[in-house]
Design an enzyme around this catalytic site. Structure first.
Site, short mmCIF file in Angstrom:
data_model
loop_
_atom_site.label_atom_id
_atom_site.label_comp_id
_atom_site.label_asym_id
_atom_site.label_seq_id
_atom_site.Cartn_x
_atom_site.Cartn_y
_atom_site.Cartn_z
N CYS A 191 0.82 -1.23 0.00
CA CYS A 191 0.00 0.00 0.00
C CYS A 191 0.85 1.28 0.00
O CYS A 191 0.35 2.35 -0.31
CB CYS A 191 -0.94 0.00 1.19
SG CYS A 191 -1.96 -1.47 1.26
N HIS A 221 -3.01 7.02 3.05
CA HIS A 221 -3.50 5.75 2.49
C HIS A 221 -4.84 5.43 3.17
O HIS A 221 -4.95 5.43 4.39
CB HIS A 221 -2.48 4.65 2.76
CG HIS A 221 -3.01 3.29 2.47
ND1 HIS A 221 -3.64 2.99 1.28
CD2 HIS A 221 -3.05 2.15 3.21
CE1 HIS A 221 -4.03 1.73 1.30
NE2 HIS A 221 -3.69 1.20 2.46
N ASN A 237 -10.08 0.25 0.63
CA ASN A 237 -8.61 0.21 0.54
C ASN A 237 -8.21 -0.36 -0.82
O ASN A 237 -8.48 -1.52 -1.12
CB ASN A 237 -8.09 -0.67 1.69
CG ASN A 237 -6.58 -0.80 1.72
OD1 ASN A 237 -5.90 -0.49 0.74
ND2 ASN A 237 -6.05 -1.27 2.83
N1 COA Z 1 -18.76 -7.79 10.11
C1 COA Z 1 -19.18 -8.08 11.36
N2 COA Z 1 -18.35 -8.49 12.31
C2 COA Z 1 -17.05 -8.62 12.02
C3 COA Z 1 -16.54 -8.33 10.74
C4 COA Z 1 -17.46 -7.92 9.76
N3 COA Z 1 -17.08 -7.61 8.51
N4 COA Z 1 -15.21 -8.56 10.74
C5 COA Z 1 -14.88 -8.96 11.99
N5 COA Z 1 -16.00 -9.00 12.75
C6 COA Z 1 -16.11 -9.39 14.17
C7 COA Z 1 -14.99 -10.26 14.64
O1 COA Z 1 -15.24 -11.62 14.31
C8 COA Z 1 -15.03 -10.01 16.13
O2 COA Z 1 -16.04 -10.79 16.69
P1 COA Z 1 -15.87 -11.49 18.12
O3 COA Z 1 -15.67 -10.36 19.08
O4 COA Z 1 -17.13 -12.23 18.30
O5 COA Z 1 -14.65 -12.35 17.98
C9 COA Z 1 -15.44 -8.54 16.23
O6 COA Z 1 -16.04 -8.21 14.96
C10 COA Z 1 -14.31 -7.59 16.51
O7 COA Z 1 -13.25 -7.95 15.64
P2 COA Z 1 -11.93 -7.12 15.60
O8 COA Z 1 -11.00 -7.76 14.63
O9 COA Z 1 -11.43 -6.88 17.00
O10 COA Z 1 -12.48 -5.75 15.00
P3 COA Z 1 -11.74 -4.40 14.81
O11 COA Z 1 -12.48 -3.31 15.46
O12 COA Z 1 -10.26 -4.53 15.09
O13 COA Z 1 -11.87 -4.17 13.24
C11 COA Z 1 -10.59 -4.35 11.23
C12 COA Z 1 -11.31 -5.11 12.34
C13 COA Z 1 -10.01 -5.37 10.26
C14 COA Z 1 -11.58 -3.47 10.52
C15 COA Z 1 -9.46 -3.50 11.87
O14 COA Z 1 -8.68 -4.29 12.73
C16 COA Z 1 -8.57 -2.87 10.83
O15 COA Z 1 -8.97 -2.06 10.05
N6 COA Z 1 -7.27 -3.21 10.87
C17 COA Z 1 -6.32 -2.65 9.93
C18 COA Z 1 -6.48 -3.33 8.62
C19 COA Z 1 -5.78 -2.61 7.52
O16 COA Z 1 -5.72 -1.42 7.48
N7 COA Z 1 -5.24 -3.38 6.59
C20 COA Z 1 -4.64 -2.87 5.43
C21 COA Z 1 -3.26 -2.45 5.67
S1 COA Z 1 -2.64 -1.60 4.29
#
Ligand code: COA
Length: 325
Positions: A113, A252, A282
């Site tokens: 990215c 980004h 993204n």
């Molecule tokens: N819809 C509903 N629930 C979802 C979900 C979705 N699309 N994706 C995950 N969940 C659930 C998980 O299973 C988890 O459930 P649980 O508590 O029962 O286990 C809960 O939501 C929380 O998950 P978590 O991973 O802690 O959520 P989060 O607030 O960290 O958000 C991301 C997840 C991926 C959105 C976040 O971590 C993120 O954006 N990370 C950076 C990713 C990124 O930028 N990547 C690219 C890099 S260039």
């Protein structure tokens, strides 16, 4: 004094939109969860028959036109992509042929990215050294080709698109500074496990879904805020500026919560952050490329403004450039 600057910009987004409501039909998710956790409402999906080069060609043509150049005037093409048409030849070679840039050398870079920021940084070296005059830098990604549409933790995040710029000697829109970095200890946090020399493709790799991207979302989130703020700070200081001198931060577009946390760390108000994540999600290296072109087209950047482009990605890679518009 003339030095490397931005001569032209362009971007291209496939017309097909996939909304959060559409995703509700594919995986156990909701519009509300995706919006509040990521800031994404919809993303673009390239047609099945399109590859990264097809997306990149469209943005490239617009950038060349915007710079009032012809394809033959381009000396070098740098394509930032993790979704190249194939492992080799490079996507840049395919684009060189498709646009008729017959005088251009061409290569791809993989900084995920951060690729577009790395690409601009590389282009600046070639221009300032006098080796090349007009360099086409492209961020082109078909991220949806790597997405597992049964994995709700990743499939909601990504989209397809491309952006491009021409870097050449200029009196304005000058690249005032840059900083690029890497923390390879985080290389496992966001990866495409199979298809490379470590795990070549087999029936098992397909069955076990190892050709789809895998991510440790929480870990990436925490590191992203730190490395983006650090990279922006370093580039801004190198340009002889303070954070308060930045008129527009173009980050980004990974997750709105990451971007607002970065802005807070830099002491920048929300109105100084360019956001289009709601529309596109993204798009990896294409995110900053599209955002820069859109910010310019939308009149968000005025002459004399200090613009900071900042990114992070798989690797982990990170970087920032400051452009004095
Ligand atoms: N819809 C509903 N629930 C979802 C979900 C979705 N699309 N994706 C995950 N969940 C659930 C998980 O299973 C988890 O459930 P649980 O508590 O029962 O286990 C809960 O939501 C929380 O998950 P978590 O991973 O802690 O959520 P989060 O607030 O960290 O958000 C991301 C997840 C991926 C959105 C976040 O971590 C993120 O954006 N990370 C950076 C990713 C990124 O930028 N990547 C690219 C890099 S260039």
């Amino acid at each position: 004094m003339e030095q490397a600057g931005i001569l032209g910009l362009g971007c291209y987004l496939p017309s097909r939109k996939m909304t959060n409501k559409d995703l509700e039909k594919l995986v156990d998710t909701s519009d509300e969860w995706i919006m509040t956790r990521t800031g994404i409402k919809e993303r673009r999906i390239a047609p099945k028959e399109s590859a990264a080069s097809d997306l990149g060609v469209e943005a490239a043509k617009l950038a060349i036109k915007d710079a009032r150049l012809k394809p033959e005037d381009i000396d070098l093409i740098i394509v930032a992509t993790v979704t190249g048409d194939m492992a080799f030849p490079s996507t840049s070679c395919i684009i060189q042929d498709k646009i008729g840039a017959i005088n251009a050398a061409a290569f791809d870079i993989n900084a995920a990215c951060s690729g577009f920021v790395f690409g601009i940084t590389i282009a600046k070296q070639f221009v300032d050294s006098g080796l090349y005059k007009n360099i086409l830098v492209i961020g082109a990604e078909k991220m949806t080709s790597l997405v597992d549409w049964t994995d709700r933790s990743t499939c909601v995040l990504f989209g397809d698109g491309s952006g491009a710029c021409i870097v050449g000697k200029s009196k304005d829109r000058q690249i005032a500074s840059y900083f690029i970095g890497c923390d390879g200890s985080g290389s496992n946090l966001l990866r495409l496990p199979a298809g490379g020399s470590r795990i070549p493709a087999t029936e098992d790799t397909v069955k076990n879904k190892l050709h789809f991207l895998k991510m440790e979302g929480n870990e990436v989130f925490k590191l992203a805020v730190k490395v983006m703020a650090d990279a922006a700070n370093k580039a801004i200081t190198k340009a002889g500026l303070l954070c308060s001198d930045i008129n527009l931060l173009i980050p980004h577009q990974a997750n709105i919560r990451i971007l607002l946390a970065v802005a807070k760390k830099l002491g920048l108000p929300e109105e100084k952050i360019f956001l289009n994540i709601e529309k596109y999600g993204n798009m990896s290296s294409a995110s900053t490329a599209v955002a820069l072109a859109e910010a310019n087209k939308d009149g968000r950047i005025k002459k004399g403004d200090n613009v900071c482009l900042v990114a992070f990605g798989s690797g982990l890679t990170y970087g920032a450039v400051v452009i004095k518009w």
